[in-house]
Motif scaffolding. Structure first.
Motif, short mmCIF file in Angstrom:
data_model
loop_
_atom_site.label_atom_id
_atom_site.label_comp_id
_atom_site.label_asym_id
_atom_site.label_seq_id
_atom_site.Cartn_x
_atom_site.Cartn_y
_atom_site.Cartn_z
N ASN A 225 -3.15 -34.13 -30.67
CA ASN A 225 -2.73 -35.04 -31.91
C ASN A 225 -1.89 -36.38 -31.09
O ASN A 225 -0.86 -36.24 -30.27
N THR B 210 -3.63 -39.63 -25.54
CA THR B 210 -4.34 -40.67 -24.66
C THR B 210 -4.88 -39.94 -23.37
O THR B 210 -4.20 -39.62 -22.79
N ALA C 235 -8.78 -33.21 -32.99
CA ALA C 235 -8.39 -34.09 -32.39
C ALA C 235 -8.10 -35.36 -33.51
O ALA C 235 -8.88 -35.69 -34.37
N THR C 236 -6.70 -35.79 -33.47
CA THR C 236 -6.25 -36.51 -34.45
C THR C 236 -5.54 -37.86 -33.79
O THR C 236 -4.65 -37.57 -33.03
N ASN C 237 -5.96 -39.09 -34.13
CA ASN C 237 -5.33 -40.25 -33.61
C ASN C 237 -5.36 -40.32 -32.11
O ASN C 237 -4.45 -40.45 -31.36
N CYS C 238 -6.34 -40.05 -31.58
CA CYS C 238 -6.57 -39.92 -30.03
C CYS C 238 -7.52 -41.24 -29.51
O CYS C 238 -8.40 -41.56 -30.05
N PHE D 212 -12.65 -34.27 -35.22
CA PHE D 212 -12.07 -35.51 -34.85
C PHE D 212 -11.89 -36.63 -36.10
O PHE D 212 -12.71 -36.87 -37.10
N THR E 234 -10.24 -41.27 -34.38
CA THR E 234 -10.22 -41.10 -32.95
C THR E 234 -11.13 -42.33 -32.33
O THR E 234 -11.95 -42.91 -32.91
N THR E 235 -10.55 -42.98 -31.16
CA THR E 235 -11.15 -44.00 -30.53
C THR E 235 -11.67 -43.56 -29.32
O THR E 235 -11.27 -43.12 -28.38
N SER F 11 -13.65 -42.75 -37.20
CA SER F 11 -13.60 -42.97 -35.74
C SER F 11 -14.36 -43.94 -35.09
O SER F 11 -15.50 -44.59 -35.73
N ILE G 245 -1.61 -43.67 -33.99
CA ILE G 245 -1.26 -43.15 -32.54
C ILE G 245 0.15 -43.55 -32.41
O ILE G 245 0.81 -42.82 -31.41
N CYS H 291 -7.87 -44.98 -33.68
CA CYS H 291 -6.59 -44.46 -33.71
C CYS H 291 -5.51 -45.70 -33.87
O CYS H 291 -4.42 -45.08 -34.26
#
Length: 506
Positions: free
Chosen positions: A305, A308, A326-329, A349, A352-353, A392, A486, A500
């Motif tokens: 979560n 980076t 995966a969240t806001n990664c 995911f 995610t970026t 994403s 994020i 993110c």
């Protein structure tokens, strides 16, 4: 070597002066000849050292000086000259005394056959200096010129007041953290510096908000292979809980923080979550400059979560037959795939970026097999794969930033993937022989964005915040469980941005 002897005899007076003069020349010739023969200049004749690395393992809390020593051996049957002994760095933290000679006077030191001598090395450390002036680990080499060869002893010292693990070893060591199934919390405000390999076994390791972990990567050898040994590894009963916050993240990276090293990839090996370990959770954690960011092995569960992972020479995140959420990664600037999901598993995911610019590999690779005999792969294992991406960005500068490998030729149940409200880059993937129905069946409400359209603020400086003209703005679907980005900024509840970061207008 045949030795010359001086023979005593009596000389009569009439010829004493002449013979005495002649004898003087004989003695001079004898001594000079002995000098030539007693010293070896063979390139194969070298010295040996009592250590290959001289380690100053004292952790200073204030400015101080300490001295260590090692021995230099001449195992040869003839004397040897050691010339130009010096520290490699002209502005070294270390000073030495070699066989009684200070470093300014150690231009030539003689070591007699089968003899040895001492080198005393002094280090002066001020832990209150800045990292750029006194880094966590101070490295140098003492160089010796011997018969045309340059030999060396590595010198290491701790330059900051920190928690060093293990406390008394250099690279190449293994530190075992075991606490009988209990919990160890790294809550000291001083940073933690890991040498070699840290193995977390039968223990929960907690990194509270603000924890700084620096891994000293270096070239090591076990006698058979040479490898980079800066590694955090969890055994079957090990677990990592990283509990950073948006305002006070956990930072895990290399120990070279001085200018010129802050963004250099591949300084340490990375984090490897071993088979059956966990479950692991990383929140608001920044992982910088490893070879592989996180590798999560078979039968592990990993929750990320606001994590980076930047500047890797290999993949950013690897999952092998495991479960990842995966969240806001943000995973970017990778030398391999940003995310590689292999041998099946169940992965989700959200926001995610993936920013995989500057290499030839795809940002995302997914497959459902494992090769037991690379590179031939005559013996492979199969496992069903389920991968879902929501809101994403899967980006990069290649024509295809998604690669899908299904070795079952689409046997039902073995390859399941979906992308929902995502920005992607695909070209060959949607050809007739691949997945021509990709945007109709697998990538719902997606945008296949053009490479030169504005997307991020500044890729050159790893700034993956959205550009004001980014195609990702307002293109997501509401996900009530992901109300912040994020950095802890609120998301638009009706039309959140993809990736993110939520764009914050001026």
């Amino acid at each position: 070597m045949q030795k010359r002897r001086l023979i005593a005899f009596t000389i009569t007076k009439p010829v004493r002066n002449f013979v005495g003069l002649t004898l003087l020349f004989v003695i001079i010739w004898t001594l000079s000849g002995c000098d030539r023969e007693d010293f070896t200049d063979s390139p194969n004749a070298m010295v040996e050292f009592s250590v290959d690395t001289l380690m100053f393992d004292t952790v200073f809390t204030e400015r101080g000086t300490i001295t260590r020593y090692f021995k230099v051996y001449n195992r040869n049957d003839r004397a040897i000259r050691v010339k130009n002994a010096r520290m490699e760095n002209s502005d070294s933290f270390f000073r030495f005394n070699f066989d009684g000679f200070s470093q300014d006077d150690a231009g030539e030191v003689i070591i007699w056959p089968n003899d040895s001598t001492y080198v005393f090395v002094e280090a002066t450390i001020d832990p209150d200096e800045s990292i750029s002036a006194s880094p966590f680990v101070i490295n140098d080499r003492m160089l010796f010129e011997v018969n045309g060869n340059t030999q060396d002893v590595r010198i290491k010292a701790f330059g900051q007041n920190a928690n060093y693990i293990p406390a008394n070893e250099a690279t190449g060591g293994v530190a075992l953290l075991s606490c009988g199934g209990g919990t160890v919390v790294w809550d000291d405000p001083k940073p933690y510096v890991i040498f070699g390999v840290l193995v977390i076994d039968d223990c929960n390791l907690v990194w509270p908000a603000g924890t700084r972990v620096h891994v000293h990567g270096g070239i090591a050898s076990d006698g058979q292979i040479v490898y980079n040994d800066g590694l955090i590894f969890t055994g079957p009963n090990g677990r990592i809980l990283s509990e950073g916050t948006a305002d006070n993240p956990v930072v895990v990276g290399g120990d070279r923080l001085e200018p010129g090293f802050a963004e250099i990839a591949g300084q340490w090996s990375g984090i490897r979550l071993g088979e059956t370990s966990g479950p692991h959770r990383f929140e608001h954690t920044i992982i910088r400059n490893p070879i592989i960011g996180i590798r999560s092995d078979s039968a592990t569960t990993l929750d990320l979560n606001a994590v980076t992972i930047l500047n890797t020479t290999g993949p950013g995140l690897v999952g092998i037959h495991n479960n990842i959420t995966a969240t806001n990664c943000l995973i970017g600037n990778n030398g391999g795939h940003s995310v590689q999901l292999s041998y099946g598993g169940d992965h989700n995911f959200y926001h995610t970026t993936l920013g995989n610019y500057g290499n030839q590999l795809e940002a995302l690779r997914i497959d459902n097999f494992f090769c037991y005999d690379p590179p031939h792969c005559d013996n492979i294992g199969l496992n069903p794969l389920s991968v879902n991406f929501y809101n994403s960005i899967i980006g990069g500068n290649g024509r295809d930033e998604i690669r899908i490998i299904d070795v079952t030729n689409r046997e039902p149940g073995f390859m399941n993937f979906s992308f929902d409200h995502c920005l992607v880059r695909v070209f060959d993937l949607v050809r007739e022989q691949s997945y021509p129905e990709f945007f109709e069946e697998n990538c719902i409400n997606c945008i296949n964005y053009e490479l030169f359209n504005p997307l991020f603020t500044d890729l050159q400086n790893n700034d993956y915040r959205l550009d004001s003209l980014s195609a990702a703005i307002g293109q997501g679907k509401p996900l009530p469980e992901v109300s912040l980005d994020i950095k802890g900024n609120p998301r638009d509840p009706d039309a959140p941005d993809v990736g993110c970061y939520e764009w914050i207008g001026n």
